[in-house]
Enzyme design. Structure first.
Site, mmCIF file in Angstrom:
data_model
loop_
_atom_site.group_PDB
_atom_site.id
_atom_site.type_symbol
_atom_site.label_atom_id
_atom_site.label_comp_id
_atom_site.label_asym_id
_atom_site.label_seq_id
_atom_site.Cartn_x
_atom_site.Cartn_y
_atom_site.Cartn_z
ATOM 1 N N GLU A 91 -2.930 1.741 4.111
ATOM 2 C CA GLU A 91 -2.026 2.726 4.716
ATOM 3 C C GLU A 91 -1.962 4.014 3.910
ATOM 4 O OE1 GLU A 91 1.268 0.164 7.093
ATOM 5 O OE2 GLU A 91 1.471 0.099 4.926
ATOM 6 N N CYS A 104 0.552 10.659 0.732
ATOM 7 C CA CYS A 104 0.601 9.510 -0.171
ATOM 8 C C CYS A 104 -0.554 8.593 0.203
ATOM 9 C CB CYS A 104 1.939 8.783 -0.015
ATOM 10 S SG CYS A 104 2.055 7.240 -0.945
ATOM 11 N N CYS A 111 -1.667 -5.426 -3.070
ATOM 12 C CA CYS A 111 -1.508 -5.094 -4.483
ATOM 13 C C CYS A 111 -1.299 -6.360 -5.306
ATOM 14 C CB CYS A 111 -0.312 -4.162 -4.661
ATOM 15 S SG CYS A 111 -0.106 -3.615 -6.374
ATOM 16 N N CYS A 115 5.379 -6.557 -7.428
ATOM 17 C CA CYS A 115 6.753 -6.124 -7.685
ATOM 18 C C CYS A 115 7.677 -6.730 -6.624
ATOM 19 C CB CYS A 115 6.851 -4.600 -7.656
ATOM 20 S SG CYS A 115 5.743 -3.818 -8.848
ATOM 21 N N CYS A 118 8.987 -4.742 -3.581
ATOM 22 C CA CYS A 118 7.982 -3.972 -2.836
ATOM 23 C C CYS A 118 7.310 -4.829 -1.769
ATOM 24 C CB CYS A 118 6.935 -3.421 -3.804
ATOM 25 S SG CYS A 118 5.576 -2.590 -2.987
ATOM 26 N N CYS A 335 8.798 4.535 0.162
ATOM 27 C CA CYS A 335 8.396 3.865 -1.073
ATOM 28 C C CYS A 335 8.770 2.384 -1.022
ATOM 29 C CB CYS A 335 9.098 4.498 -2.269
ATOM 30 S SG CYS A 335 8.416 6.075 -2.717
HETATM 31 S S1 SF4 Z 1 5.432 -1.051 -6.301
HETATM 32 FE FE1 SF4 Z 1 4.212 -2.221 -4.820
HETATM 33 S S2 SF4 Z 1 2.268 -1.089 -4.614
HETATM 34 FE FE2 SF4 Z 1 3.315 -0.344 -6.498
HETATM 35 S S3 SF4 Z 1 2.487 -1.634 -8.153
HETATM 36 FE FE3 SF4 Z 1 4.351 -2.685 -7.422
HETATM 37 S S4 SF4 Z 1 3.613 -4.146 -5.850
HETATM 38 FE FE4 SF4 Z 1 1.979 -2.645 -6.219
#
Ligand code: SF4
Length: 355
Positions: A91, A104, A111, A115, A118, A335
């Site tokens: 994306e 962005c 990923c 996190c 996220c 975000c």
């Molecule tokens: S915030 Fe999301 S995209 Fe960014 S490093 Fe952490 S898991 Fe990965």
């Protein structure tokens, strides 16, 4: 079109294949079609020799994506859901401002950092994007919005992925962004976001790229940070901060510290004071980001009053700080929200729109 072909965006402008006569001029001519005019096929490049165009079409495809879906937000930002030739998806988010066009971009499919706040992290890791698939996101947005690629003046590598774990492709893409023959952007308007990988930050400091480095810290202490970022144990906070001092000692600019405000997790006044103490001596600006909700996250955003108190405490300690509200929340493009949503939002097209 052969889906397995590379795109010209996988190569630096200096490596584009050109006829043996007037190489430098020909490269600039080809780059001008790709990055200046936003051509989407070699057929459009009518002032290039037909034999050269045929040769290029044999070895390259121009469009890196099989399918492009466009999800506009009420705040005028647009989330782009991009299907790659192997069927994987990533994306990008377009954010228009009165004085600039910002995009962005993602460096990966999914990923591996995981996190907890996220939505991308919850997807897990798909694969690294190629250099051309990162640059190609800027082209896809320009094609979709109907402007020339060189009108994009700001790029943030803050979409899906940990850019420093896809180092060569991410740095190569940045070099294309700042190449005067390609996208001709100021490196000062390119922001690379990282979860904080000290050895890669030190390596990046040797690249001679005066870009903006943004580090997702999210907590001033190890225990809280490991709760938010399960992979954080690989790099203690003090080691990350030490690498930022090295970044600046090597000529790097002021760093941005990203701090997502999570209700009852990392938003106490004591944590604000600890954060400020951690950053003492570093040229840093703290971005406080109210958490953008997504289903199943288990977090809530800190209430506004606590965010304001946290901001005041950090500022009182002499550290530059501001609250940053994300755009594109209603389109799943803010975000921490990128999660390949296809059903939510309101796609305006299921094919790459043409300018
Ligand atoms: S915030 Fe999301 S995209 Fe960014 S490093 Fe952490 S898991 Fe990965």
């Amino acid at each position: 079109m052969n889906a397995s072909l590379p795109t010209p965006f996988d190569l630096a402008v200096g490596d584009l294949p050109v006829p043996s006569d007037e190489r430098s001029y020909r490269r600039t001519q080809l780059a001008s079609w790709l990055y200046g005019r936003g051509a989407r096929s070699f057929d459009e490049m009518t002032d290039l020799a037909a034999s050269w165009r045929a040769e290029l079409a044999t070895h390259f495809r121009v469009d890196p994506f099989e399918r492009v879906e466009r999800f506009p937000s009420a705040d005028d930002s647009v989330r782009y859901l991009l299907t790659l030739p192997d069927g994987q998806r990533t994306e990008a988010v377009y954010m228009p401002y009165a004085d600039r066009k910002t995009v962005c971009v993602s460096s990966m499919v999914g990923c591996p950092a995981g996190c907890a706040f996220c939505a991308t992290g919850a997807l897990g890791f798909g694969r690294n994007l190629k250099r051309g698939e990162i640059v190609g996101q800027l082209l896809a947005v320009a094609w979709g919005e109907g402007f020339a690629p060189r009108e994009i003046r700001n790029v943030v590598l803050m979409g899906m992925g940990e850019a420093l774990l896809n180092y060569d492709a991410a740095v190569g893409a940045i070099r294309t962004m700042i190449d005067p023959r390609a996208l001709d952007m100021s490196p000062r308007r390119v922001t690379l976001s990282t979860v904080g990988l000290p050895s890669r930050i030190r390596r990046l400091a040797t690249e001679g790229l005066p870009l903006v480095l943004a580090v997702s810290l999210h907590a001033p202490d190890e225990e809280t940070r490991r709760r938010i970022i399960p992979t954080a144990h690989a790099a203690p906070i003090v080691e990350i901060v030490s690498s930022l001092h090295d970044w600046q000692a090597a000529g790097g600019r002021r760093v941005t510290i990203e701090y997502t405000m999570l209700d009852g997790v990392n938003d106490s006044l004591a944590q604000a004071r600890d954060l400020a103490a951690l950053l003492e001596g570093l040229r840093a600006h703290v971005n406080l980001i109210p958490f953008n909700p997504w289903s199943g996250s288990g977090f809530r955003s800190s209430p506004r009053r606590r965010i304001d108190a946290f901001e005041a405490a950090v500022a009182h300690a002499g550290v530059s700080v501001s609250v940053r509200f994300s755009r594109g929340r209603d389109a799943g493009g803010a975000c921490g929200q990128l999660s390949l949503q296809g059903a939510a939002g309101n796609p305006t097209s299921n094919a790459s729109p043409r300018p």
